[in-house]
Write a protein that holds these residues in place. Structure first.
Motif, PDB file in Angstrom:
ATOM      1  N   LYS A 146      69.473  13.327  23.362  1.00 53.94           N
ATOM      2  CA  LYS A 146      70.123  12.943  24.623  1.00 53.94           C
ATOM      3  C   LYS A 146      71.528  12.427  24.335  1.00 53.94           C
ATOM      4  N   ARG A 147      72.396  12.735  25.279  1.00 57.02           N
ATOM      5  CA  ARG A 147      73.776  12.248  25.166  1.00 57.02           C
ATOM      6  C   ARG A 147      73.820  10.767  25.532  1.00 57.02           C
ATOM      7  N   ASP A 155      75.103   9.459  28.054  1.00 53.50           N
ATOM      8  CA  ASP A 155      74.828   9.215  29.474  1.00 53.50           C
ATOM      9  C   ASP A 155      73.374   9.459  29.850  1.00 53.50           C
ATOM     10  N   THR A 159      71.630  12.328  29.555  1.00 53.56           N
ATOM     11  CA  THR A 159      71.253  13.717  29.827  1.00 53.56           C
ATOM     12  C   THR A 159      70.795  14.402  28.548  1.00 53.56           C
ATOM     13  N   THR A 160      69.896  15.373  28.725  1.00 54.91           N
ATOM     14  CA  THR A 160      69.336  16.086  27.581  1.00 54.91           C
ATOM     15  C   THR A 160      70.324  17.120  27.047  1.00 54.91           C
TER      16      THR A 160
END
Length: 574
Positions: free
Chosen positions: A498-499, A501, A503-504
């Motif tokens: 995941k980043r 933020d 998100t994947t």
């Protein structure tokens, strides 16, 4: 009126305290950590190793010597045919090396190696692993059964319990003979009620019943152990297997010694109760019986886990002292339970209680030493045999559970013994209470658990469950690795990235897991997970060995950026 004078041991409490402290110190200071079972430390070709061309020889190097019977190595090629030449052998100059030749002209593909052997402690072990010539060809026949190439113990099934049963019966029989002879010869029974020790009622019958039970169990243990160690089906049992066991295994050679002791013991017991002989000659023969029983117990100390310890002589000596201490304690209890009632029944009712207490006081003087030896050597053996970490092994393995049960029963016996000694000092009551029988029954169960432990692998700690850990990397992303069920054999490896933020990351070209075993040099084993649009990176693959692993996760994005994280985890046998 006090008919019996109190027995005063030559050693004071201060002497006993010093001796116990010294023994405990030695036991805690001297143990050499060791595994109780053989395992592979080096294989050539190794686990999952890829070689450019077919080797002429496959070599398995173990951490300890192997017994030169009931071993085998079978190599199965990708076509399902045998790839070894059948020349399996143990190197005479290196008894810890098992090797076999390979046939010529082997083609490329994946080969399965199935091996079995008997470790120095008499436990049959086996394993399966694969190596590759040229490019891997997929799962060869038998790969679905792959659990570990390290040396898992053969199950043995009901046969293992039958072997333990024969050991238990021998322990009970030998303990009773040892305790009864000590009860008579060491004058635990007061002279006041038994003028001639060897004429104590029921002692003769008790000795012969115990001898018959121990002898029958010892005789039948040979075919049972032969089937157990060879790993053959009962229908495949043959006299040639018996010959191999007698000639090539430590158990077989010690069994021959037991048969010699068994025959000599019959002669000395018979002579000890021969009323045509002088009292002195009868006593000497009974002392001979005592020595022979001690020798028989020593043969048991020379098999099992101590035989595989690094400090073999010390480990066997400690196990022997442990066995003798327990045998004396439990055997003397049996002798008192069987022989005292007919002796005291001759006395007036008012004196019977004091006769019991006099025997307890005399027994306590010897019992303190036996308990001290039992506790100290038990601690030593536990430290030597249980794999590290000790506490984890104690509370997560079958061996640890049985050992804990044995310790709890021992503590119960100590509490009962303390109560009996306290009653003996005050001399209250006219008979021993039923708690003496309870102490005896607990002792018999302790011997049963000891027999089970002899044939139970200390093993590895139980599975610790699925592994999951998250590592943060420099750009704020996080890599999560999951391994389930995290045991040797097939596992699911899942990588989630995941980043910052949340998100994947789903634009990966490929994820590579590079696994290295930290306890053994096995090279690097790589698992490649191809790209997918869902962002779920998952692969089914094998963990071939229990122990401590390092894994490096390397992910490559479409923009050729690298995302890397490293993990360490422990895995165990299922």
């Amino acid at each position: 009126m006090i008919l019996f004078h109190g027995f005063k041991p030559a050693w004071t409490k201060r002497h006993w305290s010093f001796a116990i402290s010294l023994l405990l110190f030695c036991c805690l200071a001297m143990p050499q950590w060791a595994s109780a079972h053989a395992y592979i430390v080096k294989a050539s070709p190794g686990e999952n190793e890829t070689v450019a061309s077919a080797p002429a020889l496959l070599t398995l190097e173990f951490n300890e010597s192997l017994q030169t019977a009931f071993y085998d190595v079978v190599i199965t090629g990708p076509d399902g045919n045998r790839a070894d030449d059948g020349s399996v052998r143990i190197d005479e100059a290196k008894p810890h090396v098992l090797e076999t030749g390979l046939r010529s002209g082997l083609g490329n593909g994946t080969y399965a190696v199935s091996w079995k052997a008997v470790s120095a402690d008499g436990h049959p072990i086996q394993g399966v692993y694969v190596f590759h010539i040229g490019a891997p060809s997929g799962a060869p026949p038998g790969l679905e059964n792959l659990t570990s190439g390290s040396g898992a113990e053969q199950g043995g099934g009901p046969l293992k319990w039958l072997v333990s049963l024969t050991d238990w019966i021998q322990y009970l029989g030998l303990s009773t003979i040892l305790g009864t002879l000590a009860f008579l010869l060491f004058r635990i029974v007061p002279k006041s009620i038994a003028g001639e020790a060897l004429d104590v009622p029921r002692s003769h019958r008790l000795l012969w019943i115990s001898y018959a039970a121990a002898s029958a169990a010892a005789i039948i243990s040979l075919p049972l152990n032969t089937i157990y160690e060879s790993g053959v089906a009962i229908g495949e049992f043959s006299w040639s297997l018996i010959g191999s066991a007698l000639k090539l295994t430590s158990f077989g050679q010690l069994w021959l010694v037991q048969m010699l002791l068994l025959m000599l013991l019959a002669v000395t017991i018979l002579s000890g109760y021969d009323r045509d002989r002088s009292v002195k000659a009868r006593h000497w023969n009974s002392y001979g019986s005592l020595v022979l029983v001690l020798g028989w117990l020593f043969t048991h100390a020379m098999t099992g886990h101590p035989a595989a310890a690094e400090e073999k002589v010390l480990a066997i000596a400690m196990d022997y002292i442990h066995l003798v201490g327990a045998s004396f304690w439990i055997g003397a209890l049996a002798a008192m339970a069987v022989c005292l009632p007919p002796l005291t029944d001759r006395l007036p009712a008012s004196l019977r209680g004091e006769a019991y207490w006099a025997s307890i006081r005399r027994f306590s003087a010897w019992g303190i030493g036996a308990v001290a030896a039992l506790v100290a050597t038990g601690i030593y053996s536990s430290l030597v045999i249980l794999p590290e970490p000790i506490l984890t092994s104690l509370f997560t393995t079958a061996y640890g559970y049985v050992l804990l049960a044995k310790v709890l029963l021992l503590m119960a016996m100590l509490a009962l013994a303390w109560r009996h000694a306290a009653l003996a000092r005050t001399g209250t009551g006219d008979r021993l209470s039923g708690s003496l029988k309870a102490e005896l029954v607990a002792g018999a169960v302790v011997l049963a658990l000891a027999a089970v432990l002899t044939h139970l692998s200390p093993g590895q700690p139980a599975a610790s469950g699925p592994f999951q850990e998250t590592q943060a990397i420099q750009d704020g992303s996080a890599i999560t690795l999951q391994i389930s069920p995290n045991v040797t054999g097939e596992n699911t490896f899942t990588v989630d990235i995941k980043r910052a933020d949340g998100t994947t990351v789903n634009d990966l070209e490929q994820v590579t897991l590079s696994l290295t075993h930290l306890d053994m040099d096995m090279g690097i084993y790589e698992i490649t997970i191809p790209k997918n649009d869902a962002g779920i990176y998952k692969a089914e693959d094998y963990l071939s060995m229990p122990g401590h692993w390092h894994v490096k996760v390397h992910a490559l994005t479409r923009s050729l950026d690298s995302l890397d994280a490293e993990f360490e985890f422990e895995t165990n046998n299922p």
